[in-house]
Design an enzyme around this catalytic site. Sequence first.
Site, PDB file in Angstrom:
ATOM      1  CE  LYS A 118      -2.259  -0.974   3.467  1.00 27.87           C
ATOM      2  NZ  LYS A 118      -2.654  -2.597   4.033  1.00 27.87           N
ATOM      3  CB  THR A 119       3.326   2.120   2.057  1.00 23.53           C
ATOM      4  OG1 THR A 119       2.969   2.181   3.522  1.00 23.53           O
ATOM      5  CG2 THR A 119       4.070   3.358   2.157  1.00 23.53           C
ATOM      6  CD  GLU A 164      -0.533   3.126   3.202  1.00 26.75           C
ATOM      7  OE1 GLU A 164      -0.304   2.484   3.974  1.00 26.75           O
ATOM      8  OE2 GLU A 164       0.705   3.638   2.950  1.00 26.75           O
TER       9      GLU A 164
END
Length: 464
Positions: A118-119, A164
């Site tokens: 995600k990051t 996110e």
Amino acid sequence: MFTRNKEKIHFIGIGGIGMSAIASVVKAIGFEVSGSDLSKTQKTECLEENGIKVYYGHKAENIEDDVTVVVNSSAISATNEEIIAAKEKKITIISRGEMLAELMRLKYGIAVSGSHGKTTTTSLISQILLYANLNPICIIGGNHFNLKSNACCDDCQSEYMVCEADESDGSFLRLSPVINVVTNIDNDHLDYYDNLENLRVAFLNFINKVPFYGCSFLCFEDSTIKDLAQSVHKKYYSYGFDEEYDFYLDRDSIYFDKNNTYFKVYHNKQLLDEFAIPLIGEHNILNATASIGIAVYLNIDVNTIKEGLKTFEGVGRRLNKLYDKEVIVFDDYAHHPTEIKATLKSIKNAYKDRRIVAVFQPHRYSRTEILFNDFIHSFDNVDEIIITEIYSAGEKAIAGINGEILANMIKKLNINNVHFVEKIENIYTKLEEIKKDNDIIITLGAGNISKYSHEYVDNILNKR
């Protein structure tokens, strides 16, 4: 959106990577913001420099009478003094996810979810949009090195917001993105979902939340996502290594030099171009492909996408190279077996003839217990392994689950080069015993292992 400039918003646990990003954006929009955390950190100091009042220690008196709303994360207990004080004062208490959803409500939201990646994916998308002068509001679960922050709100009136979407507590279902991404679905956070099926249903609901004019980008290299796609009734684009996918990544085109990974991406079987990112690993190339797909969907010129990716400087604790001389030292956030395997495989592929020494700090007793057998088989590409005691993250110990038992179980796989270090500060001595020139040393974990990785490099530099 809530009435501007009247509310005073207080964040409990404001120093957390997610909470601090939201607090920074809320402050930039024009609200009065305060918060509390247990101790002073570099992140809380940055918040203070930006005009946010930070209290150290959780105390009832931190909830001043003019506070309109209190924001808390799932890590904050209902018995927290500030929570109790807010209830007594009849102050509205909302979750971090609800505040993020409120920020996204009036924006063209791009939300990135998935068990892993995600990051990095959020950061890559943000970098392309920033390079294209779209000035998005960004909320990231790590420090984006180009931004020197985990948040960006240079233009409060920007049409776009990139963030996110945290599935760990189900809060991603509060969001209302126009575009969403699902990178993968793995057996994590089962303490919240109970079983994998509940997790699958949550992701399916997230995918189907996009409006009729929006879409999803789904990684079909993940079999669970590919299977779920049969139940998706909103528009989506697939991406991965199969030429039948909407965005096809040619595996044969991938090559690596000292600084970059190069690869070709096709859209509807037509070559877009060759792209380069300063990252290694197939998982990161897939993350980049998702960001390329979104940029194409937003009609960003391919050359702009290429140059935007080239300018990406990385994100904190995602295979960060801390030192490169007689040894190379990396630091990475990987704390789930799938992440560990992918990270170690990436290093092995990039540095084929070099020994790998991994230092792993398990994160949470509950995660270690649930995934114990998977952790045991996560270190195939490693020559030496140092296991530390578990970083509890506030959890109570579980009988029969600790770092030493994990290390001993790995040894039973006929791997003799496994070392348990009970006190994490002793990893320096152990590393000096086992390391050789030309080794790759990597620290892994979501606890405080990064602190010791940086200190180890400082020790090396001080000896030079």
